[in-house]
Design an enzyme around this catalytic site. Structure first.
Site, short mmCIF file in Angstrom:
data_model
loop_
_atom_site.label_atom_id
_atom_site.label_comp_id
_atom_site.label_asym_id
_atom_site.label_seq_id
_atom_site.Cartn_x
_atom_site.Cartn_y
_atom_site.Cartn_z
N GLY A 10 37.40 42.65 17.45
CA GLY A 10 36.11 42.30 16.90
C GLY A 10 34.98 42.60 17.87
O GLY A 10 35.19 42.99 19.01
N SER A 13 34.62 40.06 21.33
CA SER A 13 35.50 40.32 22.47
C SER A 13 35.22 41.68 23.10
O SER A 13 35.40 41.86 24.31
CB SER A 13 36.98 40.22 22.05
OG SER A 13 37.29 41.16 21.04
N CYS A 101 46.02 27.62 19.12
CA CYS A 101 46.13 28.97 19.64
C CYS A 101 45.46 29.08 21.00
O CYS A 101 46.00 29.69 21.93
CB CYS A 101 45.52 29.97 18.66
SG CYS A 101 45.65 31.70 19.18
N GLY A 125 35.94 36.46 23.74
CA GLY A 125 34.66 36.53 23.03
C GLY A 125 34.25 35.22 22.39
O GLY A 125 33.44 35.22 21.46
N CYS A 193 43.89 32.85 10.39
CA CYS A 193 44.25 34.25 10.63
C CYS A 193 45.61 34.64 10.06
O CYS A 193 45.80 35.78 9.64
CB CYS A 193 44.18 34.56 12.12
SG CYS A 193 45.45 33.77 13.13
#
Length: 362
Positions: A10, A13, A101, A125, A193
């Site tokens: 993305g 990041s 995560c 990010g 996700c």
């Protein structure tokens, strides 16, 4: 300093990695392969860690002129994030997989491997600010991700970098375009996700199966409907209850309590959702030291919203939270993150995992 830049594919990041390079660090880009089906393609803004994302990350690394690798953490992600998510819902909780995560993958498994390979820090990010070990909200309040970073320990924060947290998102996109990064206009990912369809209930149903129970009126005890499992409900939920029409007083019904042991889902008025106290376990203090007395702070119980002033006390490895104003929709399994107002950006003091709530004001 040697920096490992976690590159999701993305724009955030990619710019984080670019800024680390510009700061003079020795940067290596790495994309985390978290999906057990790596050939899966992204669908618009849904999903991540896809074949497309890995390609976007590699192209960004090429533009920046840094080495790039793909590291496979799919098994670890499945165990620590996906299975934890499924088990929590089966237990009547409402977990946040992004929190897990960050805690278990990006700033534990990834950071541990990075340190073993001689890196000094991991750059991501995320929208948050980190200075001398002090974690703060991002400048861009709409994109602030400090809530999902509130589970990080002092040690984990000591080896983290958040290069984009001091800049509003529109400027990040403009900067990416100026740097020639093709992801400048790539849509932000959203939802969970590993559930690119966005249908959490269907995903959980396929994993957990049918575990029938009853939807019950919280006041009268009347059985209102049958359901196929408590995993299909969250505290504060209004739609999809399987109940025909509103309550007798004409007001809408909400999920107010979930009893996984009996399969009972209680529904009632909005007033029943109000909580004044929160008990949390797994307390984490970003300073590394628990306070010795009550702390005046602002707590947040959801990634977006759910803020209230409170007095918080560290108790037996957990937290006792006394709210100064009631909150609604507070569910077990969510995190309660503590903030101290600060002119430079609210400081994250710590967090805990919500284990229970109370409706009586002390």
């Amino acid at each position: 300093m040697r920096v490992l830049a976690a590159m999701s594919g993305g724009v955030d990041s990619a710019v984080a990695a670019a800024r680390a390079v510009e700061a003079g660090h020795e940067v290596v880009g790495v994309h985390l392969a978290l999906s057990t089906t790596p050939g899966t393609l992204r669908t618009g803004s849904r999903g991540c860690c896809s074949k497309e994302d890995a390609g976007d990350a590699r192209r960004a690394a090429d533009v920046l002129g840094i080495p790039f690798y793909v590291w496979d953490f799919a098994d670890r992600f499945k165990e620590d994030v996906i299975e934890d998510f499924i088990e929590s819902y089966a237990a009547g909780e409402t977990p946040n997989p992004c929190l897990r995560c960050n805690e278990k993958i990006k700033f534990a498994a990834l950071a541990d491997r990075a340190l073993a390979l001689g890196f000094d820090a991991v750059a991501t990010g995320h929208y948050a600010q980190l200075t001398d070990g002090v974690l703060r909200r991002a400048v861009d309040a709409d994109k602030d991700q400090s809530y999902v970073l509130g589970v990080l320990t002092a040690e984990q924060l000591s080896r983290a970098m958040f290069p984009v947290g001091d800049t509003p998102k529109p400027q990040i996109r403009a900067e990416a375009a100026e740097r020639g990064l093709a992801v400048a206009d790539k849509p932000d990912s959203h939802d969970i996700c590993f559930i690119p369809s966005g249908d959490t209930r269907a995903f959980l149903g396929a994993k957990i199966g049918i575990r029938p129970g009853k939807v019950v009126d919280a006041d009268s005890g009347e059985e209102l409907a049958d359901h196929e499992g408590v995993h299909g409900f969250t505290i504060g939920q209004r739609k999809g209850l399987g109940v025909e029409g509103p309550a007798a007083d004409g007001k809408p019904r909400y999920v107010t309590e979930i009893e996984p042991e009996t399969g009972t889902v209680k529904v009632g008025s909005a007033e029943r959702l109000q909580v004044w106290t929160i008990a949390a376990d797994r307390a984490i203090w970003t300073s590394g030291v628990a306070p010795t007395g009550p702390v005046e702070c602002v707590v947040q119980v959801r990634a977006h919203g759910g803020l209230a002033e409170a007095v918080v006390t560290a108790v037996d490895g957990g937290l006792d939270v006394q709210l100064r104003e009631p909150l609604t929709g507070v569910a077990r399994g969510q995190a309660v993150v503590l903030y101290r107002p600060d002119p430079a950006g609210d400081v994250v003091l710590g967090s805990g995992t919500i284990a229970g709530t109370g409706s009586d004001r002390r």
